[in-house]
Design an enzyme around this catalytic site. Structure first.
Site, PDB file in Angstrom:
ATOM      1  N   PHE A 194       1.064  -1.283  -0.209  1.00 12.62           N
ATOM      2  CA  PHE A 194       0.256   0.192   0.198  1.00 12.62           C
ATOM      3  C   PHE A 194       0.473   1.317  -0.088  1.00 12.62           C
ATOM      4  O   PHE A 194       1.425   1.280   0.586  1.00 12.62           O
ATOM      5  CB  PHE A 194      -0.899   0.131   1.519  1.00 12.62           C
ATOM      6  CG  PHE A 194      -2.315   0.407   1.060  1.00 12.62           C
ATOM      7  CD1 PHE A 194      -3.201   0.507   0.010  1.00 12.62           C
ATOM      8  CD2 PHE A 194      -2.300   2.025   1.542  1.00 12.62           C
ATOM      9  CE1 PHE A 194      -4.382   1.642   0.454  1.00 12.62           C
ATOM     10  CE2 PHE A 194      -3.017   2.762   2.111  1.00 12.62           C
ATOM     11  CZ  PHE A 194      -4.366   2.689   0.924  1.00 12.62           C
ATOM     12  N   HIS A 214      -9.279   5.731  10.601  1.00 14.94           N
ATOM     13  CA  HIS A 214      -8.078   4.327   9.887  1.00 14.94           C
ATOM     14  C   HIS A 214      -6.608   4.794  10.277  1.00 14.94           C
ATOM     15  O   HIS A 214      -6.346   3.390  10.863  1.00 14.94           O
ATOM     16  CB  HIS A 214      -8.953   4.041   8.419  1.00 14.94           C
ATOM     17  CG  HIS A 214      -8.290   2.477   7.877  1.00 14.94           C
ATOM     18  ND1 HIS A 214      -8.793   1.646   7.830  1.00 14.94           N
ATOM     19  CD2 HIS A 214      -6.928   3.224   7.040  1.00 14.94           C
ATOM     20  CE1 HIS A 214      -7.907   0.961   7.492  1.00 14.94           C
ATOM     21  NE2 HIS A 214      -6.565   1.573   6.333  1.00 14.94           N
TER      22      HIS A 214
END
Length: 155
Positions: free
Chosen positions: A24, A90
């Site tokens: 990511f 998050h």
């Protein structure tokens, strides 16, 4: 009486490393990886003694690092990635759990695991820390790993 001081040299000669990299924000991870490999090379290490593991994201870094450490193949591991704040909570959850998990993996396995995971407010800060204005934190994490390998060898 003289106090004995034990520390690690900055030589990667004959040391075996695993780099565990989050995919990511991959372009940041790639730059951090290049910095880590450059550091190992500059300190006498060999690319033949480097293994790279790629995992989906920062949350998975602790699991992969622990499994790699348990193989007994590596003197140290280097975790690399970028967690960039967004508009939801998050970021806080992933950053906290990745950090705790990596530390726990190192403590449980007895293998040094260097923390080269960026936690930044925005993409610009991540880019700065991946080889531009603020140096390369992948290089810095590799330097920590090298020193820890030698400290462990001297204990």
């Amino acid at each position: 009486m003289q106090i004995k001081q034990i520390e690690g040299a900055l030589s990667a000669k004959d040391a075996r490393f695993a780099l565990v990299i989050s995919r990511f924000n991959d372009f940041i991870g790639q730059k951090l990886m290049e910095g880590a490999i450059d550091c190992i090379r500059r300190h006498g290490g060999s690319e033949d003694n480097i293994t790279i593991y790629r995992c989906p994201g920062a949350f998975e870094l602790p699991m992969v690092a622990k499994k790699a450490a348990l193989t007994g193949k590596y003197d140290a591991l280097i975790t690399l990635g970028a967690i960039i704040r967004g508009s939801t909570p998050h970021f806080d959850v992933v950053a906290a759990e990745a950090t705790k998990g990596i530390a726990q993996a190192s403590l449980e396995t007895g293998v040094p695991i260097a923390f080269g995971v960026l936690t930044t407010e925005n993409i610009e800060q991540a880019i700065e820390r991946a080889g531009t204005k603020a140096g390369n934190k992948g290089f810095d994490a590799a330097l920590t790993a090298i020193e820890m390998v030698n400290l462990y060898r001297n204990m």
